[in-house]
Design an enzyme around this catalytic site. Structure first.
Site, mmCIF file in Angstrom:
data_model
loop_
_atom_site.group_PDB
_atom_site.id
_atom_site.type_symbol
_atom_site.label_atom_id
_atom_site.label_comp_id
_atom_site.label_asym_id
_atom_site.label_seq_id
_atom_site.Cartn_x
_atom_site.Cartn_y
_atom_site.Cartn_z
ATOM 1 N N HIS A 36 0.825 -1.217 0.000
ATOM 2 C CA HIS A 36 0.000 0.000 0.000
ATOM 3 C C HIS A 36 0.856 1.263 0.000
ATOM 4 C CE1 HIS A 36 -4.025 -1.794 0.300
ATOM 5 N NE2 HIS A 36 -3.403 -2.772 0.930
ATOM 6 N N THR A 37 2.049 1.130 -0.518
ATOM 7 C CA THR A 37 2.928 2.302 -0.635
ATOM 8 C C THR A 37 2.962 2.799 -2.077
ATOM 9 O OG1 THR A 37 4.708 0.707 -0.843
ATOM 10 C CG2 THR A 37 4.474 1.787 1.288
ATOM 11 N N SER A 127 -1.788 -10.988 -8.138
ATOM 12 C CA SER A 127 -1.975 -10.151 -9.325
ATOM 13 C C SER A 127 -2.310 -10.871 -10.617
ATOM 14 C CB SER A 127 -0.732 -9.295 -9.568
ATOM 15 O OG SER A 127 -0.513 -8.505 -8.465
ATOM 16 N N ASP A 173 1.763 -3.885 -9.397
ATOM 17 C CA ASP A 173 1.459 -5.192 -9.990
ATOM 18 C C ASP A 173 1.779 -5.221 -11.474
ATOM 19 O OD1 ASP A 173 0.462 -5.369 -7.476
ATOM 20 O OD2 ASP A 173 -1.636 -5.592 -8.056
#
Ligand code: GLA
Length: 382
Positions: A36-37, A127, A173
């Site tokens: 989440h960066t 992904s 991803d």
């Protein structure tokens, strides 16, 4: 394994369309650390793996296009000039979205047919969606000689996900899937979209994935909520992304944000730092340090960013009880999917068995264990 997939899509394509197709393999990814960066302009540390999507694609001489999802036994016919998003959650949105985003860039494509099949379990947090998007854009770029660079292609894949799938994902991803290098992980700076490759050889340790085999609903809306929370804190700080912020900056506006959003932003700032430290630890061969950072990442995802779930937490707790596991954490967007474990090779089988047994006892369902090889990114198969 991917050879079998390639053969299957090729055979199906020829039997349905009576033409020799172009063959593309597009991998899924793992992520060592940095969760989440990406949409915060920070660092991530992913690698492409030997599981992914195989696609057979070729121009069509008849009206309309056909896409076949072989593993779902599902087929859809569509016209290039009347594309719009299909109902939420449909696989065809990945295909439609890519086509629409190519057209948005004033690139001309003609009718085509595609057959694809994957071996990434859906919902595993590895992904499969980016792999599919990349296979479509890569195949179309070849077929219609669009002259897109790899970076343009991944931005198209990302926009497809934003506008057709409805997930405001970052670039990790699509990047990892497109740019993967055999035996390497990529320390990606999501602000510049440039990466540094790190050869990964942990000697007597390895990375092992354990899939919870759960995917809790609402994960897409929770994802988008996290993203907008981060953006609102960045706006308050008058910066583009949280990448620009320090813990002190955040402290300065603490009374202007909710305690929940404060914790989320703090997590992001700390995770960006952990990811850079992890790169340093790998360079110095300090696996104990790397493992501690990985546990730290999970702790933040669980308690501060709140994107974990009981199944993931349980597997990480199992890891913590075993001294041969140096680090473990949830991987990907969260709310299900896999944990990634840094473990002594000699102990991985025993740990996998013990964790699987405990998991079954606790949740009355099976988890699955995967070992993956770090592999090259999206490519044509000759
Ligand atoms: C999903 C998104 C990525 C990234 C991760 C969390 O996989 O597609 O862009 O944000 O979640 O790190």
């Amino acid at each position: 394994m991917s050879q079998t997939l390639i053969q299957e899509v090729k055979t199906k394509f020829i039997s349905v369309f009576a033409k020799e197709p172009l063959l593309v393999f597009s991998p899924g990814r793992i992520n060592i650390i940095g969760e989440h960066t990406d949409y915060n302009g920070g660092f991530v540390f992913p690698a492409a793996v030997d599981k992914g999507i195989a696609a057979a694609i070729q121009k069509s001489d008849v009206d309309g296009c056909i896409a076949i999802a072989l593993d779902l036994d599902s087929e859809i016919k569509f016209e290039l000039d009347t594309l719009k998003p299909s109902k939420e959650g449909s696989w065809e949105n990945y295909v439609f979205g890519v086509v629409a985003e190519i057209q948005n860039r004033n690139k001309i494509i003609g009718n085509f047919n595609i057959v694809f099949k994957g071996n990434i379990p859906s919902g595993a947090g590895m992904s499969s969606s980016a792999a599919l998007e990349n296979s479509v854009v890569f195949g179309l770029n070849e077929l219609f000689e669009l002259g897109l660079t790899k970076t343009e292609m991944i931005l198209i894949s990302q926009k497809a996900e934003h506008n057709y799938v409805g997930v405001k994902c970052g670039i990790m991803d699509q990047y990892a899937s497109m740019f993967g290098i055999k035996n390497n992980a990529l320390l990606l700076d999501c602000r510049t979209i440039e990466s540094e490759a790190f050869e990964i050889d942990f000697k007597d340790h390895e990375l092992m994935l354990i899939n919870t085999n759960v995917k809790h609903s609402l994960s897409d809306s929770a994802y988008n909520d996290r993203r907008s929370a981060c953006e609102s804190v960045a706006e308050l700080l008058n910066i583009e992304t949280l990448r620009e912020a320090t813990e002190e900056d955040l402290e300065g506006i603490k009374d202007k944000v909710t305690p929940e959003n404060y914790q989320k932003a703090l997590y992001v700032i700390q995770e960006i730092e952990r990811t850079q430290q992890a790169a340093k630890a790998i360079k110095e061969n300090d696996l104990e340090k790397l493992g501690a950072l990985i546990y730290g990442s999970h702790n933040g995802l669980q308690h501060q960013y709140k994107v974990s779930c009981v199944e993931l937490d349980f597997l990480v707790d199992q890891a913590k009880k075993n001294k041969h596991v140096l680090g473990a954490r949830m991987m990907g967007g969260g709310f299900g999917g896999c944990t990634i474990n840094l473990i002594a090779k000699s102990e991985s089988k025993a740990f996998a068995e013990a964790a699987a047994k405990a998991y079954k006892n606790k949740f009355k369902k099976e988890c699955s264990v995967y070992f993956v090889a770090l592999s090259e990114g999206t490519h044509l198969v000759k």
